[in-house]
Each structure stands twice: as structure tokens, then as C-alpha cells.
Scaffold this motif. Structure first.
Motif, PDB file in Angstrom:
ATOM      1  N   UNK A 148      -0.308   0.065  -6.575  1.00  0.00           N
ATOM      2  CA  UNK A 148       0.653   0.859  -6.276  1.00  0.00           C
ATOM      3  C   UNK A 148       0.565   2.178  -7.149  1.00  0.00           C
ATOM      4  N   UNK A 149       0.186   1.781  -8.621  1.00  0.00           N
ATOM      5  CA  UNK A 149       0.004   2.965  -9.429  1.00  0.00           C
ATOM      6  C   UNK A 149      -1.319   3.669  -9.191  1.00  0.00           C
ATOM      7  N   UNK A 150      -2.400   3.020  -8.696  1.00  0.00           N
ATOM      8  CA  UNK A 150      -3.578   3.523  -8.122  1.00  0.00           C
ATOM      9  C   UNK A 150      -3.386   4.630  -7.272  1.00  0.00           C
ATOM     10  N   UNK A 151      -2.373   4.330  -6.201  1.00  0.00           N
ATOM     11  CA  UNK A 151      -2.096   5.141  -4.980  1.00  0.00           C
ATOM     12  C   UNK A 151      -1.164   6.115  -5.224  1.00  0.00           C
ATOM     13  N   UNK A 152      -0.056   5.879  -6.169  1.00  0.00           N
ATOM     14  CA  UNK A 152       1.036   6.763  -6.196  1.00  0.00           C
ATOM     15  C   UNK A 152       1.233   7.445  -7.620  1.00  0.00           C
ATOM     16  N   UNK A 153       0.195   7.095  -8.714  1.00  0.00           N
ATOM     17  CA  UNK A 153       0.364   7.603 -10.012  1.00  0.00           C
ATOM     18  C   UNK A 153       1.543   6.750 -10.826  1.00  0.00           C
ATOM     19  N   UNK A 154       2.429   6.783 -10.434  1.00  0.00           N
ATOM     20  CA  UNK A 154       3.500   5.998 -11.197  1.00  0.00           C
ATOM     21  C   UNK A 154       4.281   4.993 -10.106  1.00  0.00           C
ATOM     22  N   UNK A 155       4.488   3.862 -10.548  1.00  0.00           N
ATOM     23  CA  UNK A 155       5.212   2.984  -9.640  1.00  0.00           C
ATOM     24  C   UNK A 155       6.813   3.018 -10.089  1.00  0.00           C
ATOM     25  N   UNK A 156       7.345   3.651  -9.293  1.00  0.00           N
ATOM     26  CA  UNK A 156       8.990   3.740  -9.628  1.00  0.00           C
ATOM     27  C   UNK A 156       9.429   3.936  -8.251  1.00  0.00           C
ATOM     28  N   UNK A 157      10.916   4.086  -8.175  1.00  0.00           N
ATOM     29  CA  UNK A 157      11.496   3.628  -7.101  1.00  0.00           C
ATOM     30  C   UNK A 157      11.518   4.883  -6.000  1.00  0.00           C
ATOM     31  N   UNK A 158      11.324   6.318  -6.654  1.00  0.00           N
ATOM     32  CA  UNK A 158      11.269   7.361  -5.799  1.00  0.00           C
ATOM     33  C   UNK A 158       9.743   7.247  -5.237  1.00  0.00           C
ATOM     34  N   UNK A 159       8.794   6.851  -5.968  1.00  0.00           N
ATOM     35  CA  UNK A 159       7.275   6.897  -5.293  1.00  0.00           C
ATOM     36  C   UNK A 159       7.047   5.785  -4.228  1.00  0.00           C
ATOM     37  N   UNK A 160       8.059   4.763  -4.127  1.00  0.00           N
ATOM     38  CA  UNK A 160       7.907   3.728  -3.233  1.00  0.00           C
ATOM     39  C   UNK A 160       8.606   4.275  -1.921  1.00  0.00           C
ATOM     40  N   UNK A 161       9.761   4.854  -2.238  1.00  0.00           N
ATOM     41  CA  UNK A 161      10.574   5.488  -1.095  1.00  0.00           C
ATOM     42  C   UNK A 161       9.666   6.698  -0.272  1.00  0.00           C
ATOM     43  N   UNK A 162       9.025   7.424  -1.234  1.00  0.00           N
ATOM     44  CA  UNK A 162       8.089   8.579  -0.588  1.00  0.00           C
ATOM     45  C   UNK A 162       6.920   7.956   0.296  1.00  0.00           C
ATOM     46  N   UNK A 163       6.671   6.827  -0.063  1.00  0.00           N
ATOM     47  CA  UNK A 163       5.304   6.422   0.375  1.00  0.00           C
ATOM     48  C   UNK A 163       5.492   4.950   1.251  1.00  0.00           C
ATOM     49  N   UNK A 164       6.642   4.728   1.569  1.00  0.00           N
ATOM     50  CA  UNK A 164       6.928   3.541   2.361  1.00  0.00           C
ATOM     51  C   UNK A 164       5.712   2.858   3.533  1.00  0.00           C
ATOM     52  N   UNK A 165       5.417   3.867   4.137  1.00  0.00           N
ATOM     53  CA  UNK A 165       4.345   3.547   5.193  1.00  0.00           C
ATOM     54  C   UNK A 165       3.122   2.817   4.517  1.00  0.00           C
ATOM     55  N   UNK A 166       2.467   3.436   3.382  1.00  0.00           N
ATOM     56  CA  UNK A 166       1.546   3.058   2.816  1.00  0.00           C
ATOM     57  C   UNK A 166       1.799   1.652   2.045  1.00  0.00           C
ATOM     58  N   UNK A 167       2.992   1.662   1.483  1.00  0.00           N
ATOM     59  CA  UNK A 167       3.172   0.299   0.906  1.00  0.00           C
ATOM     60  C   UNK A 167       3.169  -0.663   2.085  1.00  0.00           C
ATOM     61  N   UNK A 168       3.778  -0.705   3.302  1.00  0.00           N
ATOM     62  CA  UNK A 168       3.596  -1.877   3.896  1.00  0.00           C
ATOM     63  C   UNK A 168       2.082  -2.023   4.532  1.00  0.00           C
TER      64      UNK A 168
END
Length: 428
Positions: free
Chosen positions: A94-114
Motif C-alpha cells: 500500500x505504501x508503494x502504491x499510495x506513498x503513505x498508508x493512511x485512512x485518506x489514501x485508502x478512501x481515495x484509492x479503494x478500487x486499487x485496494x480491492x
């Protein structure tokens, strides 16, 4: 793994479910969320509970990263250690994809998370977790593909951490042997804690699929050799390898054999709990004149070989929070008062071995009665330093060979560094 994961949940700092991925359909995310929220309410410090909680036939394995919790739940008898490692690898991806693993980064990238959760785990069983490989066929919005991308060969290869077809014009391998000294000394000059934490950090810039062999001055290897070997052997303990190392080969003949990932990675980490002489010894004499001033005399002495030099030495000396108007004198380096940290910081750029330097300091104190004086905080002296070309344990790289079918020449570079970890000396 003995059992499979039923679901992966990502929760916020209050235990509310942000995202969930169910693999077997035998766990309700609502029940898991309710249980974890209750656990947060009961436990003031969730870390004291431990990473595993078993309740009503369900295992909850979780880790915290910034302001989110990553949790795996299962009704089966799972390999907990393997799942904890998987959760940490998931956080790294997740850090590799989003830079930082935080609640906001997960909400902004939920499609990639799944998409990542579907690729990294199949029917509750962990699959490949290499971020560089996943990034080749799971793209964020910044890396869209115009054509359908085939999964990289590394996904189906036995070597999932390295792609085929890598080419470098100049083939080099950089190996850093880094050791950190953790030491705690009480006011009676007794060593309460002493340990060495080491890591072999490698950066591989080599072409093709090379086979690397690393030889250390391991005592078991040197004792097994019939011929006399120069140098002193060491006893390696508490070793942890990167997944690329062939463990069966190491257990058989103590040979570290591996196909390296491309780029930087931690090849091996180790820990030695042994009595170590403090490399930089610090003594402090504090004389307090009531209602007027405080005087300090600090001595720093290097206790390593003369031909070595400690660099970027920093000695943090605690001072009373109400101290003012510092007057400082040093025989080497410079000192600065940091009132926001209630400390005096002594910096020495180069500290040769078997040398002693001194610092004298005087601080003004507010003119108040002795009864009104706030007791001094019991903060320790903290020391930071680096010593290049030196290791505490005596570990040495005897050889580093790179073998590849094209028979190109490789330049191996080895560097040794010792640094201070949790290095504290108590005054009271």
C-alpha cells in the motif's frame, strides 16, 4: 499454512470498518468490527493486548499502521506468524502504491485496494506480495495501460521477486554491513542492557538471473574446514533472511545462496545479545548551587581502536527546564542549547579512537526558594555516532560471488558501518 483466512478488514483508529474483502463467506464483517471496537474500548493500550485475539471460535490477527488497522479474521487454525508477516507486506505494498498508508489514501484509492487484495490473496491463502511485480499489471490512475497487460512472468515463476530480461551495462553489487549498538548504563556505571542488531543491506544492479553466493566468517563453517583460515569466527544468532535465500542450503552447509531481487533489499538481519564495551563512554558531574546556577563537567572518551574514527558524534545532555543563559566551553566540537528539548547538544564531527574530550557548561537558575524548585527530570544522556569500516561483532564478508550464464564480470562493493542505536547513560 494450516488454515485459510476468512476475510481481510481495514479499520480506522476507532475500529470502524473502512474496507473489507471476504474470501470464504463464513465471517460477518459487522461482527468482527463490533468485537474490535469493544476491544479498543476495554484496552487502554491496544498494543499490550498483543496482535492476536481469539474469541468465540474466531481468530483476529491485526497490526496498526499510522491511523489504520489491518486485520485478518479466520475460523480455521491458521499460521499466525505467517499472517502477521503478510499484513506487514500488505502495508508495504500500500505504501508503494499510495506513498503513505493512511485512512485518506485508502478512501481515495479503494478500487486499487480491492484489486491488490484479490491478487495478493486467493481464497484465503496468501499469494505473491512483491510490490514491483504487482505494479506491472495493477496500475494506478497515473500509470494507465492502453492495451491489455499480460501478467509478468515473475508471477508464475519460482523466482517471484525478480523479473526476467533485466540488463545493466555495468554489473555491480553493493553490500552494506550495518550494526547498531543498543546499550543502557546506570548511574553506577553498570551495563544493564547490551545488544548488537545487524543488517546486511544489498543493492543488486546485475543483469539476467544471476546466482549469488555469500560467505561470512561463520564459526561453524570455519571449524568444518580442514585447512587453517585466517581471521576470527563469530557465532551468528537470531538470523532472519530475505525470502530469496535458499534456507535448505544454509541449514545444510551454512552457504548463503540466492537469486537477488533487482535494486535494494535487506538480505539478512541478526541480533547478538552480548556484553559489549561502550564505544563512547560519557561521564557527567553536575553541581547545583541553590537559587543561583548549575555547573556541568562532561567527559567523553572513545573506547575503540586508534585507527578508527567516529563521525557525526552527538551527545545530548539533559538540563533543568528552568535553566537560562548558558555559558559553554568545549575542548573539541561545538555545543548548542536546545531549550525546546531541555538539553545541551554537543556535536563532534570526527572523534578518533582512544581520545578524550571535555565540555564545561554553566546555566543560570531562577532565584526561588529550594522548596519551590521542581525536581529534575531523570532523562538520560543520549549518544549518537557512526564508525565506518568497523563492526562490533567482528563479522566479515569472506567472499561475494555472482555467477550468471553469460559469464559477465561483476564488481562487488562491501562497506562496514557501526552506529549507535538506543545508546543511553543514566545520571540518577
Amino acid at each position: 499454512m494450516a488454515g485459510a483466512v476468512s476475510a481481510l478488514l481495514i479499520l480506522d483508529i476507532k475500529g470502524r470498518c473502512l474496507l473489507s474483502r471476504h474470501y470464504r463467506g463464513d465471517i460477518s464483517s459487522v461482527e468482527a468490527e463490533r468485537f474490535f471496537t469493544k476491544l479498543l474500548e476495554i484496552e487502554e493500550d491496544i498494543e499490550s493486548q498483543g496482535p492476536v485475539v481469539f474469541d468465540s471460535g474466531v481468530s483476529h490477527i491485526f497490526i496498526q499502521h499510522n491511523n489504520v488497522y489491518l486485520m485478518a479474521v479466520s475460523r480455521q487454525n491458521c499460521n499466525v506468524a505467517s499472517l502477521i508477516v503478510f499484513l506487514h507486506r500488505l502495508a508495504s505494498v500500500f505504501e508503494y502504491y499510495f506513498g503513505e498508508l493512511e485512512e485518506e489514501s485508502l478512501r481515495d484509492n479503494f478500487v486499487v485496494v480491492y484489486e491488490l487484495l484479490d491478487e495478493m490473496m486467493d481464497f484465503g491463502y496468501p499469494q505473491y506480495t512483491e510490490a514491483m511485480i504487482l505494479s506491472e499489471f495493477i496500475k494506478t490512475d497515473a500509470y494507465k495501460l492502453e492495451v491489455t497487460q499480460r501478467p509478468p512472468m515473475a508471477v508464475t515463476n519460482a523466482v517471484s521477486w525478480r523479473n526476467e530480461g533485466i540488463y545493466y551495462k555495468k554489473n555491480e553489487v553493493f553490500l552494506d554491513v550495518i550494526e547498531s549498538l543498543n546499550i543502557l548504563i546506570n548511574s553506577n556505571r553498570q551495563i544493564l542492557r547490551s545488544e548488537v542488531v545487524g543488517a546486511l543491506k544489498m543493492r543488486a544492479c546485475v543483469s539476467g538471473m544471476p546466482e549469488c553466493k555469500l560467505g561470512l566468517n561463520d564459526r561453524l563453517i570455519m571449524d568444518a574446514q580442514s585447512r587453517a583460515t585466517k581471521g576470527k569466527g563469530i557465532d551468528l544468532e537470531d538470523i532472519r533472511f530475505h525470502q530469496c535465500v535458499r534456507l535448505a542450503r544454509f541449514e545444510t552447509d551454512r552457504t548463503i545462496s540466492f537469486i537477488p531481487p533487482d535494486g535494494s533489499f535487506d538480505l539478512m538481519t541478526y541480533r547478538l545479545s552480548t556484553q559489549v564495551k561502550p564505544l563512547i563512554w560519557v561521564e557527567a558531574q553536575v553541581e547545583r548551587h541553590a537559587r543561583s546556577r548549575i555547573e556541568m563537567l562532561v567527559k567523553a572518551r572513545s573506547q575503540f581502536r586508534e585507527r578508527s574514527n567516529a563521525t557525526n558524534v552527538q551527545i545530548e545532555i539533559p538540563v533543568p527546564s528552568d535553566a537560562t543563559k548558558p555559558i559553554v566551553r568545549t575542548s573539541m566540537g561545538s555545543a548548542s542549547y536546545a531549550p525546546e528539548q531541555d538539553s545541551l547538544i554537543w556535536r563532534i564531527r570526527t572523534f578518533p579512537g582512544d581520545k578524550e574530550y571535555m565540555l564545561g557548561a554553566e546555566f543560570k537558575l531562577p532565584s526561588v526558594t529550594y522548596e519551590d524548585v521542581t525536581p529534575d527530570r531523570k532523562a538520560p544522556i543520549r549518544v549518537k555516532f557512526e564508525i565506518p569500516y568497523f563492526t562490533i561483532s567482528g563479522i566479515q564478508v569472506r567472499h561475494l560471488k555472482v555467477i550468471e550464464k553469460s559469464a559477465y564480470q561483476t564488481l562487488p562493493w562491501v562497506r562496514y558501518i557501526t552506529m549507535a542505536g538506543e545508546y543511553e547513560i543514566r545520571l540518577h
